[in-house]
Design an enzyme around this catalytic site. Structure first.
Site, short mmCIF file in Angstrom:
data_model
loop_
_atom_site.label_atom_id
_atom_site.label_comp_id
_atom_site.label_asym_id
_atom_site.label_seq_id
_atom_site.Cartn_x
_atom_site.Cartn_y
_atom_site.Cartn_z
N LYS A 28 54.63 -31.78 -118.30
CA LYS A 28 53.69 -31.28 -119.32
C LYS A 28 53.68 -32.25 -120.49
O LYS A 28 54.57 -33.10 -120.61
CB LYS A 28 54.08 -29.88 -119.78
N LYS A 84 51.97 -24.22 -112.99
CA LYS A 84 52.22 -23.13 -113.95
C LYS A 84 50.92 -22.81 -114.70
O LYS A 84 50.30 -23.71 -115.28
CB LYS A 84 53.33 -23.55 -114.92
O1 LIG Z 1 58.81 -24.67 -119.45
C1 LIG Z 1 59.64 -24.72 -120.34
C2 LIG Z 1 59.28 -25.19 -121.68
O2 LIG Z 1 58.81 -26.50 -121.65
C3 LIG Z 1 60.33 -24.96 -122.67
O3 LIG Z 1 60.07 -25.66 -123.85
P1 LIG Z 1 60.91 -25.30 -125.16
O4 LIG Z 1 62.35 -25.22 -124.76
O5 LIG Z 1 60.62 -26.38 -126.12
O6 LIG Z 1 60.39 -23.99 -125.63
#
Ligand SMILES: O=C[C@H](O)COP(=O)(O)O
Length: 347
Positions: A28, A84
């Site tokens: 992502k 996702k």
């Molecule tokens: O899919 C998981 C997320 O990318 C978690 O990101 P984060 O730990 O910055 O909330």
């Protein structure tokens, strides 16, 4: 055993995550929102580099709940091991329309529904996802404003989500600005994976992934080796007062009263130089156990609470003995309750 999902933005980060303990590589663009997408070319490049050594997921993007937008975004990422899809706030009909369209047009693509702690999640939606061909459901946060998943939802609510999704045949994941101390608190809920980004970068969430942080987090997922002959330390919470429904009398039903909890656990020492959460038994787990018991509704007997808490604490293989004191504070001139001491049966 739960797995560790690490969100990466490109091939270099994917390789870094792979070599430092990630079980799932999640592609992502963290600078573009909670589920900011990267292009199909980057997905192909990451898949080529990872070459099947880990599953690679890709996010569809921070998109409106419109099938005409979401379905093509999912189809464009068919090369991922799973895609996702964020279920952002919208009418239930819009969510169902997205599910129906994806079921019809993306039958060969594994899909994970992502819900957000800010909005909560309806466990009744899990069977609908399963029927629509989703293979998993996860919870994340969408605002990325520093608040963690547990700032939005209680452990009891998270447990309900994990149980409902698992019962519907879905793989489950939890994420949302998780930090190292969250791991010991969330693993007992038995999700299939926990996801991270912000806690693994050198600075901001959109900054670069840091190898040593990925490695340290992954160590928290491994069974802790303790020498059973080693000495114990005492970990405790004292005088933790909760309002809860308790009591066998009629007048004690339908109302809350104050109950005071003290828990002391003798824990096998992992290290004399504790440096990370993996070296310690977290007292958060004790407080969580009390909070969850208080949240679930009426219990007749303090004895029941004490036994349940002792069993929960002893479920961790490092705990050799636990003392639990439960006191009702609102009965009158005195507090009244019970103190029990229980040992680990395998010793
Ligand atoms: O899919 C998981 C997320 O990318 C978690 O990101 P984060 O730990 O910055 O909330």
């Amino acid at each position: 055993m739960a797995k560790m999902l690490v969100s990466v933005r490109n091939v270099d980060e994917a390789v870094l995550a792979l070599h430092n303990g990630a079980d799932i590589i999640d592609l992502k663009e963290p600078g573009q929102g909670a589920l900011g997408a990267v292009g199909a070319e980057m997905l192909a490049a990451v898949q080529a580099e990872i070459a099947g050594r880990r599953p690679v997921s890709a996010v569809a993007g921070d998109l409106p709940m419109d099938p005409a937008v979401i379905t093509p975004a999912v189809q464009a990422r068919a090369a991922a091991d799973f895609v996702k899809i964020g279920f952002f706030p919208a009418e239930r009909e819009a969510w169902e329309a997205v599910c129906a369209d994806l079921a019809a047009k993306t039958p060969g693509i594994a899909k994970v529904a992502v819900f957000f702690g800010e909005d909560g999640v309806d466990p009744d939606f899990m069977p609908i996802l399963h029927q629509a061909g989703f293979t998993g459901a996860m919870l994340d946060t969408r605002t990325k404003d520093g608040r963690r998943l547990l700032d939005h939802m209680s452990l009891a609510a998270l447990r309900h989500f994990v149980d409902a999704a698992s019962a519907a045949g879905l793989q489950t994941g939890l994420a949302g600005s998780l930090e190292a101390p969250d791991v010991a608190r969330l693993l007992p809920l038995a999700p299939d994976y926990l996801g991270f980004r912000g806690a693994l970068t050198a600075g901001e969430r959109a900054g670069e992934l840091a190898a040593e942080k990925v490695k340290a987090m992954s160590a928290l997922f491994k069974p802790i080796m303790v020498n059973e002959a080693s000495q114990t330390d005492r970990v405790f919470i004292r005088d933790f007062v909760q309002n809860m429904e308790i009591g066998a009398y009629g007048f004690e039903r339908g109302r809350k009263q104050q109950v005071r909890f003290t828990i002391e656990a003798d824990v096998l020492r992992v290290s004399r130089q504790p440096e990370s959460m993996g070296d310690v038994y977290s007292y958060d787990v004790m407080m969580d156990a009390v909070a969850q018991i208080a949240e679930r509704g009426h219990t007749d007997l303090v004895e029941t609470l004490a036994e349940e808490l002792a069993a929960t604490i002893l479920a961790d293989s490092r705990v050799v003995e636990v003392t639990v004191r439960v006191e009702k504070l609102d009965l009158g001139p005195a507090s009244a309750g019970i103190e029990i001491r229980r040992k680990c049966e395998r010793l």
